[in-house]
Design an enzyme around this catalytic site. Structure first.
Site, PDB file in Angstrom:
ATOM      1  CG  ASP A  91     -16.924  30.923 -21.621  1.00 10.24           C
ATOM      2  OD1 ASP A  91     -17.316  29.749 -21.641  1.00 10.24           O
ATOM      3  OD2 ASP A  91     -17.599  31.503 -20.925  1.00 10.24           O
ATOM      4  CG  MET A  92     -14.823  26.062 -25.459  1.00  7.86           C
ATOM      5  SD  MET A  92     -13.974  26.354 -27.177  1.00  7.86           S
ATOM      6  CE  MET A  92     -13.091  27.850 -26.900  1.00  7.86           C
ATOM      7  CG  ASN A 118     -10.538  17.171 -23.330  1.00 11.15           C
ATOM      8  OD1 ASN A 118     -10.769  15.996 -22.976  1.00 11.15           O
ATOM      9  ND2 ASN A 118     -10.062  18.168 -22.681  1.00 11.15           N
ATOM     10  CG  HIS A 119     -14.499  22.241 -24.079  1.00 17.63           C
ATOM     11  ND1 HIS A 119     -14.435  22.314 -25.625  1.00 17.63           N
ATOM     12  CD2 HIS A 119     -15.716  22.690 -24.025  1.00 17.63           C
ATOM     13  CE1 HIS A 119     -15.204  22.664 -26.058  1.00 17.63           C
ATOM     14  NE2 HIS A 119     -16.546  22.946 -25.174  1.00 17.63           N
ATOM     15  CB  ILE A 120     -16.940  18.650 -20.135  1.00 18.56           C
ATOM     16  CG1 ILE A 120     -15.938  18.222 -19.240  1.00 18.56           C
ATOM     17  CG2 ILE A 120     -17.481  18.068 -21.259  1.00 18.56           C
ATOM     18  CD1 ILE A 120     -16.428  17.075 -18.209  1.00 18.56           C
ATOM     19  CB  SER A 169     -18.667  10.190 -21.363  1.00 17.73           C
ATOM     20  OG  SER A 169     -19.073   9.239 -20.334  1.00 17.73           O
ATOM     21  CE1 TYR A 182     -19.764  14.939 -19.318  1.00 16.90           C
ATOM     22  CE2 TYR A 182     -20.677  12.555 -18.667  1.00 16.90           C
ATOM     23  CZ  TYR A 182     -19.537  13.437 -19.177  1.00 16.90           C
ATOM     24  OH  TYR A 182     -18.457  12.924 -19.562  1.00 16.90           O
ATOM     25  CE  LYS A 186     -18.884  14.409 -22.839  1.00 17.66           C
ATOM     26  NZ  LYS A 186     -17.796  15.105 -23.588  1.00 17.66           N
ATOM     27  CB  ILE A 217     -10.362   9.233 -16.707  1.00 18.80           C
ATOM     28  CG1 ILE A 217     -11.136   8.476 -18.088  1.00 18.80           C
ATOM     29  CG2 ILE A 217      -9.216   9.401 -17.045  1.00 18.80           C
ATOM     30  CD1 ILE A 217     -10.687   7.042 -18.339  1.00 18.80           C
TER      31      ILE A 217
HETATM   32  P1  NDP Z   1     -11.869  18.374 -16.577  1.00 19.81           P
HETATM   33  O1  NDP Z   1     -13.026  18.938 -16.025  1.00 19.81           O
HETATM   34  O2  NDP Z   1     -10.805  17.964 -15.561  1.00 19.81           O
HETATM   35  O3  NDP Z   1     -11.484  19.466 -17.540  1.00 19.81           O
HETATM   36  C1  NDP Z   1     -12.453  20.380 -18.179  1.00 19.81           C
HETATM   37  C2  NDP Z   1     -11.423  21.305 -18.961  1.00 19.81           C
HETATM   38  O4  NDP Z   1     -12.295  21.989 -19.691  1.00 19.81           O
HETATM   39  C3  NDP Z   1     -10.679  22.181 -18.147  1.00 19.81           C
HETATM   40  O5  NDP Z   1      -9.509  22.318 -18.954  1.00 19.81           O
HETATM   41  C4  NDP Z   1     -11.445  23.621 -18.108  1.00 19.81           C
HETATM   42  O6  NDP Z   1     -10.523  24.535 -17.917  1.00 19.81           O
HETATM   43  C5  NDP Z   1     -12.125  23.347 -19.395  1.00 19.81           C
HETATM   44  N1  NDP Z   1     -13.477  24.058 -19.505  1.00 19.81           N
HETATM   45  C6  NDP Z   1     -14.379  24.032 -18.654  1.00 19.81           C
HETATM   46  N2  NDP Z   1     -15.413  24.828 -18.867  1.00 19.81           N
HETATM   47  C7  NDP Z   1     -14.950  25.775 -19.948  1.00 19.81           C
HETATM   48  C8  NDP Z   1     -15.556  26.549 -20.659  1.00 19.81           C
HETATM   49  N3  NDP Z   1     -16.906  27.074 -20.615  1.00 19.81           N
HETATM   50  N4  NDP Z   1     -14.902  27.197 -21.693  1.00 19.81           N
HETATM   51  C9  NDP Z   1     -13.697  26.513 -22.237  1.00 19.81           C
HETATM   52  N5  NDP Z   1     -12.779  25.512 -21.348  1.00 19.81           N
HETATM   53  C10 NDP Z   1     -13.529  25.003 -20.324  1.00 19.81           C
HETATM   54  O7  NDP Z   1     -12.384  17.165 -17.476  1.00 19.81           O
HETATM   55  P2  NDP Z   1     -11.711  15.914 -17.617  1.00 19.81           P
HETATM   56  O8  NDP Z   1     -10.306  16.054 -18.102  1.00 19.81           O
HETATM   57  O9  NDP Z   1     -12.077  14.920 -16.435  1.00 19.81           O
HETATM   58  O10 NDP Z   1     -12.624  15.267 -18.963  1.00 19.81           O
HETATM   59  C11 NDP Z   1     -12.365  15.547 -20.424  1.00 19.81           C
HETATM   60  C12 NDP Z   1     -13.127  15.135 -21.300  1.00 19.81           C
HETATM   61  O11 NDP Z   1     -13.031  13.591 -20.949  1.00 19.81           O
HETATM   62  C13 NDP Z   1     -14.459  15.419 -21.062  1.00 19.81           C
HETATM   63  O12 NDP Z   1     -14.963  15.754 -22.437  1.00 19.81           O
HETATM   64  C14 NDP Z   1     -15.201  14.545 -20.346  1.00 19.81           C
HETATM   65  O13 NDP Z   1     -16.587  14.420 -20.702  1.00 19.81           O
HETATM   66  C15 NDP Z   1     -14.542  13.155 -20.622  1.00 19.81           C
HETATM   67  N6  NDP Z   1     -14.569  12.136 -19.751  1.00 19.81           N
HETATM   68  C16 NDP Z   1     -14.001  12.371 -18.561  1.00 19.81           C
HETATM   69  C17 NDP Z   1     -14.074  11.056 -17.640  1.00 19.81           C
HETATM   70  C18 NDP Z   1     -13.782  11.249 -16.487  1.00 19.81           C
HETATM   71  O14 NDP Z   1     -13.798  10.097 -15.575  1.00 19.81           O
HETATM   72  N7  NDP Z   1     -12.724  12.245 -15.985  1.00 19.81           N
HETATM   73  C19 NDP Z   1     -15.279  10.250 -18.029  1.00 19.81           C
HETATM   74  C20 NDP Z   1     -15.569  10.229 -19.503  1.00 19.81           C
HETATM   75  C21 NDP Z   1     -15.467  11.146 -20.121  1.00 19.81           C
HETATM   76  P3  NDP Z   1     -10.947  25.844 -17.370  1.00 19.81           P
HETATM   77  O15 NDP Z   1     -11.792  25.876 -16.074  1.00 19.81           O
HETATM   78  O16 NDP Z   1      -9.780  26.602 -17.188  1.00 19.81           O
HETATM   79  O17 NDP Z   1     -11.951  26.717 -18.223  1.00 19.81           O
END
Ligand code: NDP
Length: 291
Positions: A91-92, A118-120, A169, A182, A186, A217
């Site tokens: 958990d990040m 990359n996570h959020i 982002s 958010y 960023k 995306i």
């Molecule tokens: P997703 O929400 O699809 O994926 C987020 C990932 O982070 C998942 O693997 C999730 O897995 C993990 N995660 C969430 N909370 C935690 C936590 N507390 N600890 C560890 N892992 C965590 O995100 P996207 O793929 O859409 O986005 C990826 C990146 O791209 C991000 O940084 C986002 O800001 C950026 N971005 C995305 C855009 C978009 O339109 N998609 C636009 C602009 C930027 P799990 O739930 O298993 O923990």
């Protein structure tokens, strides 16, 4: 005729400059056997980053919270050709876990070439109503964890002359309504990693930092978070193409990557015509239930 020749010349010049601007010198073979840590790798863009690195023959260590999903992603990475593939559910939001991730990279690989942050924590579009606890949670996961991971990983990255890819982002360059916490997380990444880049140069440490500025995306979580937006087709850029752009930019040590590319000119005019840009953003982010 003269006008035609001039127009052709200008067109050719634009094409040559665009080709020069787009050329990054990326060599796929350079990634083979490289040691990579990817956060947020259980879905969305992070999962696609893992698959690209796997296809290129890298060694990958993946993390996110959902163990069962990570297990499947690791299996697919092995099928695609990863030299090694591991996962660790963490958990990040917990700084002990960020340390554990880098320790795990040390144990499994003995070093690190690429750290992809990359996570959020997924957030919904909502007006800022003063939820300070949620703000803290978002800053912890989306910002403090990135800082902690980079800090812990720097000795290994310095040894390998490695690279950090920081996924940010459009909302980390321009204020976007309904996403205030958010956005803040960023923008904070831009400030912190911009300063760190300078300090690494002061210290003669050859670690590159690539800030990846993404537009809308196509990932399931982004689509679902944005379902109140009146134009869901905004989310049509492929997550696999985006993942490859992030890898190319990080591996070729670019300062910033904009994807899709048209995001760059939009952010460039931010300081010239801020009110017009704000107004365009507001009209694109009209949501059905703003309250
Ligand atoms: P997703 O929400 O699809 O994926 C987020 C990932 O982070 C998942 O693997 C999730 O897995 C993990 N995660 C969430 N909370 C935690 C936590 N507390 N600890 C560890 N892992 C965590 O995100 P996207 O793929 O859409 O986005 C990826 C990146 O791209 C991000 O940084 C986002 O800001 C950026 N971005 C995305 C855009 C978009 O339109 N998609 C636009 C602009 C930027 P799990 O739930 O298993 O923990």
């Amino acid at each position: 005729m003269a006008i035609f020749t001039k127009a052709t010349f200008i067109l050719m010049l634009i094409l040559v400059l665009s080709a020069y601007w787009m050329y990054d010198g990326f060599d796929e073979d350079s990634v083979k056997g490289k040691q990579v840590v990817i956060t947020g790798a259980s879905g969305g863009i992070g999962e696609q980053i893992a698959y690209h690195f796997a296809r290129l023959g890298a060694k990958v260590l993946l993390t996110a919270r959902r163990e069962a999903v990570l297990k499947k992603v690791v299996e697919k990475c092995k099928e695609l050709g990863a030299e090694e593939a591991f996962y660790i559910p963490l958990d990040m939001g917990n700084l002990d876990h960020t340390k554990r991730l880098i320790q795990e990279a040390k144990t499994k690989f003995g070093g690190l070439d690429y750290l992809i942050l990359n996570h959020i924590t997924t957030s919904h579009l909502e007006l800022w109503k003063g939820d300070m606890e949620r703000l803290e949670q978002i800053m912890n996961v989306n910002f403090r964890a990135y800082v902690s991971l980079a800090t812990e990983a720097l000795p290994m990255l310095e040894a390998s002359k490695g690279s950090i890819g920081v996924v940010s982002s459009f909302a980390g360059k321009v204020g976007v309504p309904y996403t205030a916490p958010y956005c803040a997380s960023k923008f904070a990444l831009d400030g912190f990693f911009g300063a760190l880049r300078q300090e690494l140069i002061f210290k003669n440490k050859d670690v590159s930092i690539t800030l990846c500025i993404l537009g809308s995306i196509d990932t399931p979580n982004a689509r679902s978070a944005a379902k109140a937006i009146q134009d869901p087709d905004m989310y049509s850029t492929s997550s696999a193409d985006t993942a490859l752009a992030i890898i190319r930019g990080t591996v070729t040590r670019q300062r910033e990557v904009y994807y899709p590319h048209m995001i760059k000119p939009i952010t460039l005019v931010r300081d010239w015509i801020p009110d017009i840009l704000d107004s365009v953003i507001r009209s694109n982010f009209k949501v059905d239930t703003p309250e």
